[in-house]
Design an enzyme around this catalytic site. Structure first.
Site, PDB file in Angstrom:
ATOM      1  N   ARG A   1     -17.510  -3.154  17.973  1.00  0.00           N
ATOM      2  CA  ARG A   1     -16.770  -4.640  17.910  1.00  0.00           C
ATOM      3  C   ARG A   1     -15.201  -4.216  18.604  1.00  0.00           C
ATOM      4  O   ARG A   1     -14.803  -3.283  18.325  1.00  0.00           O
ATOM      5  CB  ARG A   1     -16.736  -4.612  16.585  1.00  0.00           C
ATOM      6  CG  ARG A   1     -16.015  -5.616  16.375  1.00  0.00           C
ATOM      7  CD  ARG A   1     -15.811  -5.887  14.356  1.00  0.00           C
ATOM      8  NE  ARG A   1     -17.063  -5.841  13.877  1.00  0.00           N
ATOM      9  CZ  ARG A   1     -17.811  -5.518  12.702  1.00  0.00           C
ATOM     10  NH1 ARG A   1     -16.982  -5.214  12.271  1.00  0.00           N
ATOM     11  NH2 ARG A   1     -18.952  -5.657  13.005  1.00  0.00           N
TER      12      ARG A   1
ATOM     13  N   CYS B   1     -18.934   0.918   8.950  1.00  0.00           N
ATOM     14  CA  CYS B   1     -18.374   0.413  10.479  1.00  0.00           C
ATOM     15  C   CYS B   1     -17.394   1.467   9.960  1.00  0.00           C
ATOM     16  O   CYS B   1     -16.167   1.986   9.069  1.00  0.00           O
ATOM     17  CB  CYS B   1     -17.960  -0.640   9.550  1.00  0.00           C
ATOM     18  SG  CYS B   1     -16.474  -1.160  10.581  1.00  0.00           S
TER      19      CYS B   1
ATOM     20  N   CYS C   1     -15.810  -9.935   5.618  1.00  0.00           N
ATOM     21  CA  CYS C   1     -15.558  -8.624   5.221  1.00  0.00           C
ATOM     22  C   CYS C   1     -14.353  -8.714   4.590  1.00  0.00           C
ATOM     23  O   CYS C   1     -13.232 -10.175   4.856  1.00  0.00           O
ATOM     24  CB  CYS C   1     -15.419  -7.712   6.852  1.00  0.00           C
ATOM     25  SG  CYS C   1     -16.311  -8.266   8.280  1.00  0.00           S
TER      26      CYS C   1
ATOM     27  N   CYS D   1       0.521   0.434  10.522  1.00  0.00           N
ATOM     28  CA  CYS D   1       0.665  -0.983   9.482  1.00  0.00           C
ATOM     29  C   CYS D   1       1.737  -1.664   8.481  1.00  0.00           C
ATOM     30  O   CYS D   1       2.689  -0.706   8.550  1.00  0.00           O
ATOM     31  CB  CYS D   1      -0.563   0.025   8.348  1.00  0.00           C
ATOM     32  SG  CYS D   1      -1.424  -1.749   7.537  1.00  0.00           S
TER      33      CYS D   1
ATOM     34  N   CYS E   1     -19.049  -7.319   3.615  1.00  0.00           N
ATOM     35  CA  CYS E   1     -18.413  -6.228   4.237  1.00  0.00           C
ATOM     36  C   CYS E   1     -17.367  -5.961   3.162  1.00  0.00           C
ATOM     37  O   CYS E   1     -16.684  -6.869   3.199  1.00  0.00           O
ATOM     38  CB  CYS E   1     -18.206  -5.703   5.572  1.00  0.00           C
ATOM     39  SG  CYS E   1     -17.852  -4.460   6.582  1.00  0.00           S
TER      40      CYS E   1
ATOM     41  N   CYS F   1       0.289   5.226   7.280  1.00  0.00           N
ATOM     42  CA  CYS F   1      -0.140   4.843   8.273  1.00  0.00           C
ATOM     43  C   CYS F   1       1.197   4.636   9.204  1.00  0.00           C
ATOM     44  O   CYS F   1       1.363   3.595   8.970  1.00  0.00           O
ATOM     45  CB  CYS F   1      -1.254   3.939   8.057  1.00  0.00           C
ATOM     46  SG  CYS F   1      -2.533   4.325   7.142  1.00  0.00           S
TER      47      CYS F   1
ATOM     48  N   CYS G   1       0.468  -1.459  -0.397  1.00  0.00           N
ATOM     49  CA  CYS G   1      -0.269  -0.169  -0.280  1.00  0.00           C
ATOM     50  C   CYS G   1       1.330   1.171   0.268  1.00  0.00           C
ATOM     51  O   CYS G   1       2.297   1.318   0.316  1.00  0.00           O
ATOM     52  CB  CYS G   1      -0.529   0.212   1.465  1.00  0.00           C
ATOM     53  SG  CYS G   1      -1.771   1.431   1.453  1.00  0.00           S
TER      54      CYS G   1
END
Length: 329
Positions: free
Chosen positions: A263, A191, A99, A62, A131, A59, A55
């Protein structure tokens, strides 16, 4: 008198709730939870990384960012048949929501996106809530996902507006809010939650919850993640947050957004059954099942089944909200 669903919270009100004595906070959250939710019922979700690593985002937490040298080996988008097989296994193991996560900065209208639409359609046909989390979306992409049968879209705020650029610099807080707005325009459930343990203060945690609770429409699901520090990322040295910090976040989210599924997400591996029980008592009613949560460990399904039996928890049926609405019309 029924508790009012509000979208006009002030930051001071959120701060006062968050800073309540812990036992009082848990009691208030538990009372509201009982008013709006079926206590003892927990939504079981399975998360699969359908495209891992590489990616472009930075972040800081991550493992999938191409900028950091972590244990994650990038792999391209999985074959549809393999993803559908994983969804079938998840359903057999008691999950009602599946998901799919793709490590993209944004979804692009290309062959891979068309493949994801096909995956959504096939899994939706199995009777599971589908999801996805694919990065930023425009309105047209959100509408295509809705047409394919997508039930929910995950797009976390991560942290407060004020702390956001200490965590991520390759996109803005407003970019995140725009994607959430696009998803809501397409009538897809949102979400959206965040991560604690990024080096933020209580004020930042309050700020993130305030933003979520004052959206024109509350997210249908609010994941509360504890950072699992990953070697090779800028946050590898961060300390794990305590159970009490998780409980405070969960309880505050429950009071602010009574109808949302709250969650208990990343960080569950480090929590005892007793700690998780306290989180359920404080208003959590959704978990991820399976031994892998994208690229970090998660409790194995058998351990969760033992915990469910011990605590007297039952899995929530899929599409429950939709079914209830159609009955009441």
């Amino acid at each position: 008198m029924q508790t009012e669903i509000r979208n006009n919270w002030t930051k001071q009100e959120v701060e006062e709730i968050y800073n309540m004595p812990l036992m009082e906070l848990m009691y208030k959250a538990s009372t509201i939870h009982k008013e709006f939710q079926k206590t003892g019922e927990v939504q079981v979700c399975t998360l699969l990384s359908v495209k891992t690593g590489g990616c472009k985002e930075d972040c800081s937490y991550c493992s999938q960012s191409a900028r950091y040298n972590t244990h994650v080996q990038p792999h391209k988008l999985m074959r549809t048949d393999d993803v559908v097989q994983k969804a079938k296994q998840a359903k057999e193991n008691g999950s009602t929501r599946f998901c799919m996560g793709a490590a993209w900065r944004e979804a692009r209208s290309n062959r891979d996106f068309e493949k994801v639409l096909g995956m959504v359609s096939e899994i939706n046909d199995m009777g599971m809530e589908v999801c996805a989390t694919l990065g930023m979306l425009d309105v047209e992409q959100a509408e295509k996902l809705k047409e394919a049968g997508l039930y929910a879209y995950n797009h976390n705020l991560d942290t407060s507006r004020e702390y956001y650029d200490k965590v991520i610099t390759t996109r803005t807080f407003d970019d995140r809010l725009e994607t959430i707005a696009n998803v809501q325009k397409a009538k897809i459930s949102v979400c959206s939650g965040g991560i604690i343990g990024l080096g933020e203060t209580d004020k930042d945690r309050i700020g993130m919850l305030y933003t979520l609770a004052t959206l024109p429409q509350h997210p249908e699901s609010v994941p509360v993640n504890a950072l699992v520090p990953v070697e090779g990322t800028p946050m590898e040295g961060n300390k794990m947050v305590s159970t009490w910090e998780m409980i405070r976040m969960i309880a505050t989210a429950r009071i602010l957004m009574p109808k949302a599924m709250v969650r208990l997400s990343a960080g569950r591996t480090e929590m005892t059954t007793e700690a998780q029980a306290l989180c359920f008592m404080a208003g959590a009613n959704s978990i991820f099942a399976g031994d892998q949560l994208l690229t970090t460990p998660n409790p194995e399904e058998d351990a969760d089944k033992v915990m469910f039996n011990l605590l007297g928890l039952t899995p929530r049926a899929s599409f429950k909200e939709v079914k209830e609405e159609s009955v009441s019309v």
